[in-house]
Write a protein that holds these residues in place. Structure first.
Motif, PDB file in Angstrom:
ATOM      1  N   GLU A  55      -2.809  -2.470  -9.340  1.00 35.69           N
ATOM      2  CA  GLU A  55      -1.675  -1.561  -9.161  1.00 35.69           C
ATOM      3  C   GLU A  55      -0.828  -1.466 -10.430  1.00 35.69           C
ATOM      4  OE1 GLU A  55       0.195  -3.147  -5.700  1.00 35.69           O
ATOM      5  OE2 GLU A  55      -1.568  -2.776  -4.441  1.00 35.69           O
ATOM      6  N   ASN A  56      -0.684  -2.572 -11.140  1.00 30.22           N
ATOM      7  CA  ASN A  56       0.060  -2.533 -12.401  1.00 30.22           C
ATOM      8  C   ASN A  56      -0.661  -1.680 -13.436  1.00 30.22           C
ATOM      9  OD1 ASN A  56       2.053  -4.199 -11.381  1.00 30.22           O
ATOM     10  ND2 ASN A  56       1.133  -6.079 -12.180  1.00 30.22           N
ATOM     11  N   ALA A  57      -1.999  -1.771 -13.465  1.00 31.14           N
ATOM     12  CA  ALA A  57      -2.772  -0.992 -14.426  1.00 31.14           C
ATOM     13  C   ALA A  57      -2.730   0.494 -14.086  1.00 31.14           C
ATOM     14  CB  ALA A  57      -4.216  -1.484 -14.463  1.00 31.14           C
ATOM     15  N   VAL A  58      -2.768   0.827 -12.821  1.00 30.28           N
ATOM     16  CA  VAL A  58      -2.753   2.224 -12.383  1.00 30.28           C
ATOM     17  C   VAL A  58      -1.449   2.912 -12.767  1.00 30.28           C
ATOM     18  CG1 VAL A  58      -2.589   3.685 -10.316  1.00 30.28           C
ATOM     19  CG2 VAL A  58      -4.436   2.047 -10.521  1.00 30.28           C
ATOM     20  N   GLN A  65      -2.071   9.446  -9.381  1.00 33.30           N
ATOM     21  CA  GLN A  65      -0.649   9.299  -9.072  1.00 33.30           C
ATOM     22  C   GLN A  65      -0.467   9.046  -7.575  1.00 33.30           C
ATOM     23  OE1 GLN A  65       0.990  13.050 -10.316  1.00 33.30           O
ATOM     24  NE2 GLN A  65       0.222  14.181  -8.548  1.00 33.30           N
ATOM     25  N   ASN A  66       0.741   8.629  -7.213  1.00 33.45           N
ATOM     26  CA  ASN A  66       1.111   8.396  -5.805  1.00 33.45           C
ATOM     27  C   ASN A  66       0.144   7.445  -5.103  1.00 33.45           C
ATOM     28  OD1 ASN A  66       3.285  10.179  -6.112  1.00 33.45           O
ATOM     29  ND2 ASN A  66       2.047  11.941  -5.498  1.00 33.45           N
ATOM     30  N   LEU A  67      -0.118   6.311  -5.738  1.00 36.06           N
ATOM     31  CA  LEU A  67      -1.014   5.306  -5.162  1.00 36.06           C
ATOM     32  C   LEU A  67      -0.366   4.651  -3.949  1.00 36.06           C
ATOM     33  CD1 LEU A  67      -3.717   3.689  -5.700  1.00 36.06           C
ATOM     34  CD2 LEU A  67      -2.224   1.969  -6.759  1.00 36.06           C
ATOM     35  N   GLU A  68      -1.181   4.454  -2.906  1.00 37.24           N
ATOM     36  CA  GLU A  68      -0.692   3.797  -1.690  1.00 37.24           C
ATOM     37  C   GLU A  68      -1.787   2.877  -1.151  1.00 37.24           C
ATOM     38  OE1 GLU A  68       0.741   4.908   2.880  1.00 37.24           O
ATOM     39  OE2 GLU A  68       0.259   6.496   1.445  1.00 37.24           O
ATOM     40  N   GLN A  69      -1.445   1.613  -0.951  1.00 38.01           N
ATOM     41  CA  GLN A  69      -2.405   0.680  -0.365  1.00 38.01           C
ATOM     42  C   GLN A  69      -2.422   0.846   1.149  1.00 38.01           C
ATOM     43  OE1 GLN A  69      -2.384  -3.927   0.444  1.00 38.01           O
ATOM     44  NE2 GLN A  69      -2.738  -3.638  -1.769  1.00 38.01           N
ATOM     45  N   LEU A  70      -3.613   1.027   1.703  1.00 40.02           N
ATOM     46  CA  LEU A  70      -3.757   1.246   3.141  1.00 40.02           C
ATOM     47  C   LEU A  70      -4.180  -0.010   3.883  1.00 40.02           C
ATOM     48  CD1 LEU A  70      -5.592   4.697   3.105  1.00 40.02           C
ATOM     49  CD2 LEU A  70      -3.138   4.248   3.292  1.00 40.02           C
ATOM     50  N   ASP A  71      -4.959  -0.866   3.221  1.00 41.42           N
ATOM     51  CA  ASP A  71      -5.443  -2.068   3.876  1.00 41.42           C
ATOM     52  C   ASP A  71      -5.866  -3.074   2.821  1.00 41.42           C
ATOM     53  OD1 ASP A  71      -5.969  -3.657   6.064  1.00 41.42           O
ATOM     54  OD2 ASP A  71      -7.057  -2.077   7.116  1.00 41.42           O
ATOM     55  N   GLN A  72      -5.870  -4.344   3.179  1.00 38.76           N
ATOM     56  CA  GLN A  72      -6.277  -5.383   2.244  1.00 38.76           C
ATOM     57  C   GLN A  72      -7.079  -6.447   2.966  1.00 38.76           C
ATOM     58  OE1 GLN A  72      -3.128  -7.004  -0.175  1.00 38.76           O
ATOM     59  NE2 GLN A  72      -4.394  -8.670  -0.970  1.00 38.76           N
ATOM     60  N   PHE A  73      -8.178  -6.870   2.328  1.00 41.88           N
ATOM     61  CA  PHE A  73      -9.035  -7.908   2.868  1.00 41.88           C
ATOM     62  C   PHE A  73      -9.175  -9.006   1.821  1.00 41.88           C
ATOM     63  CE2 PHE A  73     -10.049  -3.925   4.889  1.00 41.88           C
ATOM     64  CZ  PHE A  73     -10.091  -4.256   6.242  1.00 41.88           C
ATOM     65  N   GLU A  74      -9.983  -9.993   2.130  1.00 44.29           N
ATOM     66  CA  GLU A  74     -10.104 -11.141   1.236  1.00 44.29           C
ATOM     67  C   GLU A  74     -10.655 -10.743  -0.124  1.00 44.29           C
ATOM     68  OE1 GLU A  74     -12.379 -15.477   1.073  1.00 44.29           O
ATOM     69  OE2 GLU A  74     -12.316 -14.322   2.943  1.00 44.29           O
ATOM     70  N   GLU A  75     -11.630  -9.830  -0.150  1.00 46.10           N
ATOM     71  CA  GLU A  75     -12.317  -9.508  -1.392  1.00 46.10           C
ATOM     72  C   GLU A  75     -12.018  -8.117  -1.919  1.00 46.10           C
ATOM     73  OE1 GLU A  75     -16.450 -10.076  -0.664  1.00 46.10           O
ATOM     74  OE2 GLU A  75     -16.294 -12.263  -0.551  1.00 46.10           O
ATOM     75  N   SER A  76     -11.272  -7.308  -1.173  1.00 50.63           N
ATOM     76  CA  SER A  76     -11.045  -5.938  -1.621  1.00 50.63           C
ATOM     77  C   SER A  76      -9.828  -5.343  -0.930  1.00 50.63           C
ATOM     78  CB  SER A  76     -12.277  -5.074  -1.337  1.00 50.63           C
ATOM     79  OG  SER A  76     -12.545  -5.039   0.055  1.00 50.63           O
ATOM     80  N   ALA A  77      -9.434  -4.151  -1.416  1.00 54.54           N
ATOM     81  CA  ALA A  77      -8.315  -3.427  -0.821  1.00 54.54           C
ATOM     82  C   ALA A  77      -8.642  -1.942  -0.799  1.00 54.54           C
ATOM     83  CB  ALA A  77      -7.027  -3.678  -1.600  1.00 54.54           C
ATOM     84  N   ALA A  81      -4.696   7.907  -3.024  1.00 49.75           N
ATOM     85  CA  ALA A  81      -3.909   8.358  -4.166  1.00 49.75           C
ATOM     86  C   ALA A  81      -4.127   9.852  -4.343  1.00 49.75           C
ATOM     87  CB  ALA A  81      -4.301   7.586  -5.423  1.00 49.75           C
ATOM     88  N   GLU A  82      -3.687  10.380  -5.476  1.00 47.53           N
ATOM     89  CA  GLU A  82      -3.914  11.788  -5.813  1.00 47.53           C
ATOM     90  C   GLU A  82      -4.464  11.868  -7.229  1.00 47.53           C
ATOM     91  OE1 GLU A  82      -0.275  13.902  -5.374  1.00 47.53           O
ATOM     92  OE2 GLU A  82      -0.086  13.498  -3.231  1.00 47.53           O
ATOM     93  N   TRP A  83      -5.526  12.653  -7.400  1.00 47.23           N
ATOM     94  CA  TRP A  83      -6.046  12.889  -8.735  1.00 47.23           C
ATOM     95  C   TRP A  83      -5.216  13.972  -9.411  1.00 47.23           C
ATOM     96  CZ3 TRP A  83     -11.705  12.718  -6.786  1.00 47.23           C
ATOM     97  CH2 TRP A  83     -12.220  11.433  -7.001  1.00 47.23           C
ATOM     98  N   THR A  84      -5.122  13.873 -10.729  1.00 49.53           N
ATOM     99  CA  THR A  84      -4.332  14.830 -11.485  1.00 49.53           C
ATOM    100  C   THR A  84      -5.241  15.745 -12.297  1.00 49.53           C
ATOM    101  OG1 THR A  84      -4.151  13.508 -13.509  1.00 49.53           O
ATOM    102  CG2 THR A  84      -2.594  13.027 -11.741  1.00 49.53           C
ATOM    103  N   SER A  85      -4.646  16.677 -12.990  1.00 42.84           N
ATOM    104  CA  SER A  85      -5.409  17.633 -13.801  1.00 42.84           C
ATOM    105  C   SER A  85      -6.010  16.994 -15.039  1.00 42.84           C
ATOM    106  CB  SER A  85      -4.506  18.795 -14.221  1.00 42.84           C
ATOM    107  OG  SER A  85      -3.388  18.314 -14.951  1.00 42.84           O
ATOM    108  N   HIS A  86      -5.726  15.716 -15.282  1.00 41.90           N
ATOM    109  CA  HIS A  86      -6.295  15.032 -16.441  1.00 41.90           C
ATOM    110  C   HIS A  86      -7.790  14.767 -16.268  1.00 41.90           C
ATOM    111  CE1 HIS A  86      -2.631  14.139 -18.747  1.00 41.90           C
ATOM    112  NE2 HIS A  86      -2.031  14.080 -17.576  1.00 41.90           N
ATOM    113  N   ILE A  87      -8.308  14.924 -15.075  1.00 42.17           N
ATOM    114  CA  ILE A  87      -9.752  14.731 -14.853  1.00 42.17           C
ATOM    115  C   ILE A  87     -10.352  16.070 -14.433  1.00 42.17           C
ATOM    116  CG2 ILE A  87      -9.874  12.255 -14.404  1.00 42.17           C
ATOM    117  CD1 ILE A  87      -9.482  12.826 -11.481  1.00 42.17           C
ATOM    118  N   GLU A  88     -10.505  16.930 -15.434  1.00 43.98           N
ATOM    119  CA  GLU A  88     -10.953  18.291 -15.179  1.00 43.98           C
ATOM    120  C   GLU A  88     -12.327  18.348 -14.500  1.00 43.98           C
ATOM    121  OE1 GLU A  88      -9.780  17.193 -17.990  1.00 43.98           O
ATOM    122  OE2 GLU A  88      -8.048  18.399 -18.553  1.00 43.98           O
ATOM    123  N   SER A  89     -13.199  17.402 -14.829  1.00 37.30           N
ATOM    124  CA  SER A  89     -14.548  17.430 -14.255  1.00 37.30           C
ATOM    125  C   SER A  89     -14.519  17.281 -12.742  1.00 37.30           C
ATOM    126  CB  SER A  89     -15.407  16.323 -14.868  1.00 37.30           C
ATOM    127  OG  SER A  89     -14.827  15.045 -14.627  1.00 37.30           O
TER     128      SER A  89
END
Length: 222
Positions: A55-58, A65-77, A81-89
């Motif tokens: 989350e700090n890196a994001v 943008q607008n990252l939101e954690q929905l669930d968390q487990f022992e090995e993953s979460a 979020a929302e993708w921006t226009s910076h990823i045109e592909s």
């Protein structure tokens, strides 16, 4: 007829490159993307690092943008979020040619993507776009539903097919089950959560490509 393409792309040509570069031993698996006229909303799993570091890196990544954690487990979460226009592909895939990214797994080196195109013309448009814009999408495999080979005709990826076949051989689908999810996952050398998601996606593809009839079937006789 739908065409399925499997691509490799350098991480710096796709989403979350700066995040993956900062937290290099992290793996991101995009589960699905909700597309509207104004925004693309990915749902994705993150594993390999504590969620706080991700989350700090994001926070400094311009592709999301607008990252939101929905669930968390022992090995993953699980995140939304929302993708921006910076990823045109990515934006082009969804909004211009209306193709669908079925699976995407990203590391600090590359993304592996599986994309469904409505037909060859749609695929050609995508490849032309990548070439014209210097986007290094490297096609690894291409198949359509008419090809009578392995799981490709049912929309399965090689990993999904391997998971189904391994589970079948270990009699995971028997009643009562002769092996557990953990035992099948150990055989494949993946986590139980990864296996569960892989089996779920495989079942979805099998049903969608064998039992589901499109809207033109309204005139079909029973």
């Amino acid at each position: 007829m739908s065409v399925f393409g499997e691509f490799f792309v350098p991480s710096n040509a796709f989403a979350l490159h700066e995040t993956l570069d900062t937290v290099s031993d992290m793996v991101i698996e995009i589960e699905r993307v909700v597309a509207t006229e104004e925004v693309l909303t990915p749902y994705f799993w993150v594993s390999g690092r504590h969620p706080t570091r991700f989350e700090n890196a994001v926070a400094d990544d311009p592709s999301i943008q607008n990252l939101e954690q929905l669930d968390q487990f022992e090995e993953s979460a699980l995140y939304r979020a929302e993708w921006t226009s910076h990823i045109e592909s990515v934006v082009y895939i969804y909004t211009e040619i209306k193709a669908v990214v079925l699976e995407a797994t990203g590391t600090d080196e590359r993304w592996e993507l599986r994309i469904r195109f409505d037909d060859r013309e749609q695929l050609d448009k995508f490849q032309d776009y990548c070439e014209d814009n210097g986007i290094a999408f490297n096609l690894q495999q291409l198949y359509d539903l008419s090809q009578p080979k392995t799981g490709g005709q049912y929309g399965l990826t090689p990993k999904q097919q391997e998971a189904l076949v391994t589970a079948w051989h270990k009699e995971y689908f028997e009643t009562p089950r002769e092996s557990s999810l953990e035992e099948v996952a150990d055989e494949l050398d993946i986590t139980q959560q990864s296996l569960s998601k892989r089996l779920s996606r495989a079942h979805h593809s099998l049903i969608g490509n064998t039992l589901i009839i499109e809207s033109d079937s309204s005139n079909a006789q029973l």
